[in-house]
Design a protein around this motif. Structure first.
Motif, PDB file in Angstrom:
ATOM      1  N   GLN A 193     -64.355 -33.801  25.762  1.00  0.00           N
ATOM      2  CA  GLN A 193     -65.632 -34.059  26.712  1.00  0.00           C
ATOM      3  C   GLN A 193     -66.590 -34.793  26.006  1.00  0.00           C
ATOM      4  OE1 GLN A 193     -66.646 -30.356  28.383  1.00  0.00           O
ATOM      5  NE2 GLN A 193     -68.861 -31.247  28.934  1.00  0.00           N
TER       6      GLN A 193
ATOM      7  N   MET B  52     -71.163 -27.632  33.511  1.00  0.00           N
ATOM      8  CA  MET B  52     -70.425 -28.281  32.674  1.00  0.00           C
ATOM      9  C   MET B  52     -69.528 -26.959  32.120  1.00  0.00           C
ATOM     10  SD  MET B  52     -71.051 -31.350  29.902  1.00  0.00           S
ATOM     11  CE  MET B  52     -72.217 -30.671  28.898  1.00  0.00           C
TER      12      MET B  52
ATOM     13  N   CYS C 249     -62.463 -34.856  34.854  1.00  0.00           N
ATOM     14  CA  CYS C 249     -62.502 -33.842  36.169  1.00  0.00           C
ATOM     15  C   CYS C 249     -62.739 -32.492  35.532  1.00  0.00           C
ATOM     16  CB  CYS C 249     -61.290 -33.819  36.739  1.00  0.00           C
ATOM     17  SG  CYS C 249     -60.851 -35.544  37.516  1.00  0.00           S
ATOM     18  N   ARG C 250     -62.127 -31.981  34.574  1.00  0.00           N
ATOM     19  CA  ARG C 250     -62.378 -30.444  34.278  1.00  0.00           C
ATOM     20  C   ARG C 250     -63.777 -30.130  33.745  1.00  0.00           C
ATOM     21  NH1 ARG C 250     -56.974 -31.280  33.112  1.00  0.00           N
ATOM     22  NH2 ARG C 250     -57.349 -31.680  30.900  1.00  0.00           N
ATOM     23  N   THR C 251     -64.850 -30.897  33.414  1.00  0.00           N
ATOM     24  CA  THR C 251     -65.859 -30.706  32.804  1.00  0.00           C
ATOM     25  C   THR C 251     -66.776 -29.800  33.857  1.00  0.00           C
ATOM     26  OG1 THR C 251     -66.962 -32.686  33.843  1.00  0.00           O
ATOM     27  CG2 THR C 251     -66.111 -32.809  31.506  1.00  0.00           C
ATOM     28  N   ASP C 252     -66.426 -29.776  35.235  1.00  0.00           N
ATOM     29  CA  ASP C 252     -67.102 -28.520  36.024  1.00  0.00           C
ATOM     30  C   ASP C 252     -66.456 -27.389  35.959  1.00  0.00           C
ATOM     31  OD1 ASP C 252     -64.859 -29.024  37.385  1.00  0.00           O
ATOM     32  OD2 ASP C 252     -65.705 -29.628  39.217  1.00  0.00           O
TER      33      ASP C 252
ATOM     34  N   ARG D  26     -63.532 -26.438  36.732  1.00  0.00           N
ATOM     35  CA  ARG D  26     -62.422 -26.360  37.960  1.00  0.00           C
ATOM     36  C   ARG D  26     -61.127 -26.608  37.429  1.00  0.00           C
ATOM     37  NH1 ARG D  26     -65.242 -28.051  43.512  1.00  0.00           N
ATOM     38  NH2 ARG D  26     -64.297 -29.912  42.654  1.00  0.00           N
TER      39      ARG D  26
ATOM     40  N   ASP E 297     -71.140 -34.656  31.044  1.00  0.00           N
ATOM     41  CA  ASP E 297     -70.669 -33.967  32.348  1.00  0.00           C
ATOM     42  C   ASP E 297     -70.052 -34.960  33.073  1.00  0.00           C
ATOM     43  OD1 ASP E 297     -70.631 -32.338  34.686  1.00  0.00           O
ATOM     44  OD2 ASP E 297     -72.686 -32.674  35.344  1.00  0.00           O
ATOM     45  N   GLY E 298     -68.826 -34.792  33.480  1.00  0.00           N
ATOM     46  CA  GLY E 298     -67.972 -35.823  34.319  1.00  0.00           C
ATOM     47  C   GLY E 298     -67.565 -36.970  33.577  1.00  0.00           C
TER      48      GLY E 298
ATOM     49  N   ARG F  76     -66.907 -36.371  43.546  1.00  0.00           N
ATOM     50  CA  ARG F  76     -66.327 -35.180  43.542  1.00  0.00           C
ATOM     51  C   ARG F  76     -66.315 -34.382  44.996  1.00  0.00           C
ATOM     52  NH1 ARG F  76     -65.120 -32.682  38.765  1.00  0.00           N
ATOM     53  NH2 ARG F  76     -66.346 -33.234  37.128  1.00  0.00           N
TER      54      ARG F  76
END
Length: 104
Positions: free
Chosen positions: A26, A1, A66-69, A71, A29-30, A100
């Motif tokens: 957020q 995350m 999307c950005r919780t990972d 990237r 996660d996701g 993903r």
């Protein structure tokens, strides 16, 4: 995350969302949420929340999820079906990453 400070910095850098009064955060996660307090500047000529506000709200929630990972992402495609519109109050979009992949 992704780190919360990273996500906050990205949200503040989204000048279009800030200009339109949209806040994102957020929620896991996701997952993410975006919200908008409806005001006179977000209404269409009929006194309803403008369709562009709905789409921007959904796009911001999706991007944040999307950005919780950690990237970087941009929107590739989106669509919206309008069922009912709001005139006042707050609207919230909730987004969840379903898959993903490594390619488009």
């Amino acid at each position: 995350m992704a780190d919360e400070a990273q996500l906050d910095a990205i949200a503040r850098a989204n000048a279009f969302a800030v200009y339109n009064g949209i806040t994102t955060h957020q929620t896991g996660d996701g997952t993410a949420e975006a919200s908008l307090e409806i005001g006179p500047d977000s209404l269409n000529p009929y006194g309803l929340l403008h369709g562009g506000a709905y789409y921007t709200l959904a796009d911001c929630a999706a991007g944040s999820a999307c950005r919780t990972d950690g990237r970087k992402y941009v929107t590739l495609h989106g669509s919206l079906d309008f069922i009912r519109s709001a005139r006042a109050g707050q609207v919230t979009a909730r987004a969840r990453v379903e898959h993903r992949g490594r390619t488009t």
